[in-house]
Design a protein around this motif. Structure first.
Motif, mmCIF file in Angstrom:
data_model
loop_
_atom_site.group_PDB
_atom_site.id
_atom_site.type_symbol
_atom_site.label_atom_id
_atom_site.label_comp_id
_atom_site.label_asym_id
_atom_site.label_seq_id
_atom_site.Cartn_x
_atom_site.Cartn_y
_atom_site.Cartn_z
ATOM 1 N N ILE A 53 53.929 65.969 75.931
ATOM 2 C CA ILE A 53 55.182 66.489 75.445
ATOM 3 C C ILE A 53 54.888 68.173 75.121
ATOM 4 O O ILE A 53 55.820 68.976 75.271
ATOM 5 C CB ILE A 53 55.441 65.884 74.269
ATOM 6 N N CYS A 64 65.580 64.204 76.555
ATOM 7 C CA CYS A 64 64.804 62.742 76.458
ATOM 8 C C CYS A 64 64.964 62.331 75.185
ATOM 9 O O CYS A 64 65.171 61.147 75.014
ATOM 10 C CB CYS A 64 63.214 63.247 76.432
ATOM 11 N N THR A 68 66.726 58.689 74.511
ATOM 12 C CA THR A 68 65.843 57.719 73.575
ATOM 13 C C THR A 68 66.783 56.995 72.782
ATOM 14 O O THR A 68 66.812 55.903 72.455
ATOM 15 C CB THR A 68 64.625 58.408 73.340
ATOM 16 N N GLN A 88 55.515 57.517 71.562
ATOM 17 C CA GLN A 88 55.485 58.616 72.663
ATOM 18 C C GLN A 88 53.873 59.184 72.350
ATOM 19 O O GLN A 88 53.556 59.504 71.383
ATOM 20 C CB GLN A 88 56.343 59.740 72.451
ATOM 21 N N ASN A 90 50.343 61.123 73.887
ATOM 22 C CA ASN A 90 49.787 62.362 74.493
ATOM 23 C C ASN A 90 48.181 62.230 74.732
ATOM 24 O O ASN A 90 47.477 62.124 73.748
ATOM 25 C CB ASN A 90 50.326 63.370 73.640
ATOM 26 N N GLN A 96 48.072 56.814 76.063
ATOM 27 C CA GLN A 96 48.943 57.152 77.083
ATOM 28 C C GLN A 96 48.072 56.764 78.464
ATOM 29 O O GLN A 96 46.898 57.209 78.651
ATOM 30 C CB GLN A 96 49.030 58.789 77.281
ATOM 31 N N VAL A 101 55.244 62.472 80.924
ATOM 32 C CA VAL A 101 55.902 62.314 79.326
ATOM 33 C C VAL A 101 56.715 60.961 79.483
ATOM 34 O O VAL A 101 57.499 60.908 80.551
ATOM 35 C CB VAL A 101 56.579 63.423 78.852
ATOM 36 N N HIS A 102 56.593 60.104 78.448
ATOM 37 C CA HIS A 102 57.586 59.168 78.536
ATOM 38 C C HIS A 102 57.832 58.529 77.095
ATOM 39 O O HIS A 102 57.025 58.653 76.336
ATOM 40 C CB HIS A 102 57.097 57.766 79.324
ATOM 41 N N PHE A 103 59.045 58.096 76.698
ATOM 42 C CA PHE A 103 59.129 57.335 75.256
ATOM 43 C C PHE A 103 59.338 55.970 75.593
ATOM 44 O O PHE A 103 59.942 55.464 76.396
ATOM 45 C CB PHE A 103 60.376 58.106 74.785
ATOM 46 N N HIS A 104 58.717 55.164 74.729
ATOM 47 C CA HIS A 104 58.943 53.888 74.494
ATOM 48 C C HIS A 104 59.891 53.334 73.716
ATOM 49 O O HIS A 104 59.591 53.778 72.435
ATOM 50 C CB HIS A 104 57.463 53.238 74.165
#
Length: 143
Positions: A53, A64, A68, A88, A90, A96, A101-104
């Motif tokens: 991020i 994002c 989200t 999220q 990092n 990670q 970058v990704h959001f759960h």
């Protein structure tokens, strides 16, 4: 950290790997986690290449978070969980597992433990069923 263009999410964004798409915008893609920690687990990724991020542009970060939130609202309406976890990570030390970058967005039910992260691939038909329910809520415009 130098961004690795061969990571699985970059490959999904380029169409080299399949995914079960839930929603898409000019800047983001939301899709079902193949190894969900709970039923209805969705990932939101920016189309911009960034490992963490800290490297993501302000514009992509905003998009994002917007996606989200949309997904979390749709998950809550479609699946009626007791709660929704948004996470999220990092760096490997933070948990990670894919350097993009990704959001759960993970629905949670009282008394139902999370499955282990990145351990077991869910059946395609099961994932598609949850995706259909979430997409229906997004399409209803009631978010």
């Amino acid at each position: 950290m130098k961004y690795d263009e061969t990571n699985p999410f970059a490959r999904i964004l380029r169409g080299e790997l399949p995914c079960i798409k839930v929603a898409e915008s000019d800047a983001t893609l939301a899709f079902m986690d193949l190894m969900p920690q709970a039923d209805g687990h969705v990932l939101v990724v920016p189309k911009e290449g960034a490992s963490e991020i800290f490297e993501l542009s302000d514009a992509a970060t905003v998009e994002c978070i917007r996606m989200t939130q949309r997904i979390a609202i749709a998950v809550r309406k479609a699946l009626k969980p007791d709660g929704v976890f948004i996470g999220q990570f990092n760096g490997a030390a933070a948990g990670q597992t894919v350097a993009h970058v990704h959001f759960h967005v993970i629905p949670r039910w009282e008394g139902v433990p999370l499955r282990l992260h990145a351990r077991e691939v869910a059946p395609q038909a099961t994932l598609e069923g949850f995706a259909q329910r979430i997409r229906a809520q997004l399409a209803s415009g009631s978010n």
